[in-house]
Design a protein around this motif. Structure first.
Motif, PDB file in Angstrom:
ATOM      1  N   ASN A  22      68.806  20.245  -6.012  1.00 27.43           N
ATOM      2  CA  ASN A  22      68.551  20.507  -4.600  1.00 27.43           C
ATOM      3  C   ASN A  22      67.086  20.347  -4.222  1.00 27.43           C
ATOM      4  N   GLU A  23      66.319  19.673  -5.064  1.00 24.97           N
ATOM      5  CA  GLU A  23      64.900  19.485  -4.796  1.00 24.97           C
ATOM      6  C   GLU A  23      64.616  18.044  -4.383  1.00 24.97           C
ATOM      7  N   TYR A  24      63.560  17.893  -3.581  1.00 21.26           N
ATOM      8  CA  TYR A  24      63.118  16.551  -3.194  1.00 21.26           C
ATOM      9  C   TYR A  24      61.933  16.156  -4.050  1.00 21.26           C
ATOM     10  N   ILE A  52      56.440   3.633 -12.040  1.00 19.05           N
ATOM     11  CA  ILE A  52      55.824   4.559 -11.080  1.00 19.05           C
ATOM     12  C   ILE A  52      56.558   4.529  -9.732  1.00 19.05           C
ATOM     13  N   ASN A  53      57.353   3.478  -9.486  1.00 15.79           N
ATOM     14  CA  ASN A  53      58.130   3.393  -8.254  1.00 15.79           C
ATOM     15  C   ASN A  53      59.449   4.156  -8.354  1.00 15.79           C
ATOM     16  N   SER A  54      59.989   4.281  -9.556  1.00 10.75           N
ATOM     17  CA  SER A  54      61.303   4.915  -9.734  1.00 10.75           C
ATOM     18  C   SER A  54      61.225   6.339 -10.274  1.00 10.75           C
ATOM     19  N   ALA A  55      60.194   6.655 -11.025  1.00 11.46           N
ATOM     20  CA  ALA A  55      60.066   8.001 -11.600  1.00 11.46           C
ATOM     21  C   ALA A  55      59.650   8.992 -10.521  1.00 11.46           C
ATOM     22  N   LYS A  56      60.504   9.988 -10.276  1.00 12.46           N
ATOM     23  CA  LYS A  56      60.232  10.972  -9.230  1.00 12.46           C
ATOM     24  C   LYS A  56      59.847  12.319  -9.842  1.00 12.46           C
ATOM     25  N   TYR A  57      58.916  12.990  -9.177  1.00  3.64           N
ATOM     26  CA  TYR A  57      58.435  14.275  -9.656  1.00  3.64           C
ATOM     27  C   TYR A  57      58.235  15.240  -8.495  1.00  3.64           C
ATOM     28  N   VAL A  58      58.331  16.520  -8.819  1.00  3.91           N
ATOM     29  CA  VAL A  58      57.880  17.580  -7.926  1.00  3.91           C
ATOM     30  C   VAL A  58      56.551  18.063  -8.497  1.00  3.91           C
TER      31      VAL A  58
END
Length: 238
Positions: A22-24, A52-58
């Protein structure tokens, strides 16, 4: 371009994690662009590995109390610069980022006055200032053209290009711009100056700007400062 630990401010506490259900999470490229003052929608202005375009982080950071206190007396531009320095330090420490700027010829759009003149309504009342943008509409009340440029750059139909004001218009204006978005697979205009073909359902952004605002987007190239990533790693554990 690795920030010096002795010269740049740093977050007191920082966490980096993949987004949960549930996080963006934002692509790492967005965070890099934020740290170096590159508009998030200018997709071609960071040159680096595909991940770096596909790896998502909070990514969350808490500045030390001394920096939070100092930022209270800073101008907005100074606060923004302080945050960027902390973000750059985090990228260097946790992602081992090393990068440098290069000047390269980049595709841009020039916003010019169309034949027949502008159709904007001048409104000098700053108390009425308001702006909003969606994938198919831009609205502005009493805003300068710099606001229109920023909103245009955020629209997917622009294709990640920078938009440069060549209108010579220096007032504040009311305007409403509506168009039919291109399909996700449709390419942006090529460098010959030919805009994308309009969607079958209505006017394209490029046609709408000319018909509704009396302005025109012209495809061009300009030298630009591009961030080239020399080295970057997956983040270290928190």
């Amino acid at each position: 371009m690795a920030p010096s630990a002795q010269q740049t401010p740093a977050y007191e506490v920082a966490t980096i994690k993949p987004p949960q259900a549930n996080e963006y999470g934002s692509p790492l490229r967005h965070y890099i662009q934020s740290a170096f003052g590159i508009p998030v929608n200018s997709t071609g202005w960071v040159i680096g590995p595909d991940w770096i375009n596909s790896a998502k982080y909070v990514i969350q950071g808490k500045p030390p109390e001394s920096i939070r206190a100092a930022m209270q007396t800073m101008t907005p531009a100074q606060r923004s610069r302080e945050v960027q320095q902390m973000e750059q330090r985090l990228l260097a420490d946790r992602f081992k980022l090393k990068a440098h700027f290069e000047t390269r010829e980049m595709p841009v759009y020039q916003l010019v006055v169309a034949k027949g003149g502008p159709k904007l309504k001048e409104n000098p009342d700053a108390s009425k200032r308001m702006a909003s943008v969606s994938p198919s509409m831009i609205r502005g009340n009493a805003v300068p053209l710099s606001a229109l440029l920023g909103m245009l750059e955020s629209v997917p139909d622009i294709g990640g290009r920078v938009v440069i004001d060549e209108t010579g218009l220096s007032g504040t204006y009311d305007f409403l711009l509506k168009w039919t978005p291109l399909e996700a697979s449709a390419p942006p205009g090529d460098l010959s100056g030919t805009p994308p073909s309009p969607d079958a359902g209505g006017a394209s952004l490029f046609t709408a700007i000319e018909e509704q605002l009396g302005l025109k987007l012209v495809s061009s190239k300009r030298p630009g400062q591009v961030l080239v990533i020399d080295h970057i790693e997956r983040p270290s554990e928190n």
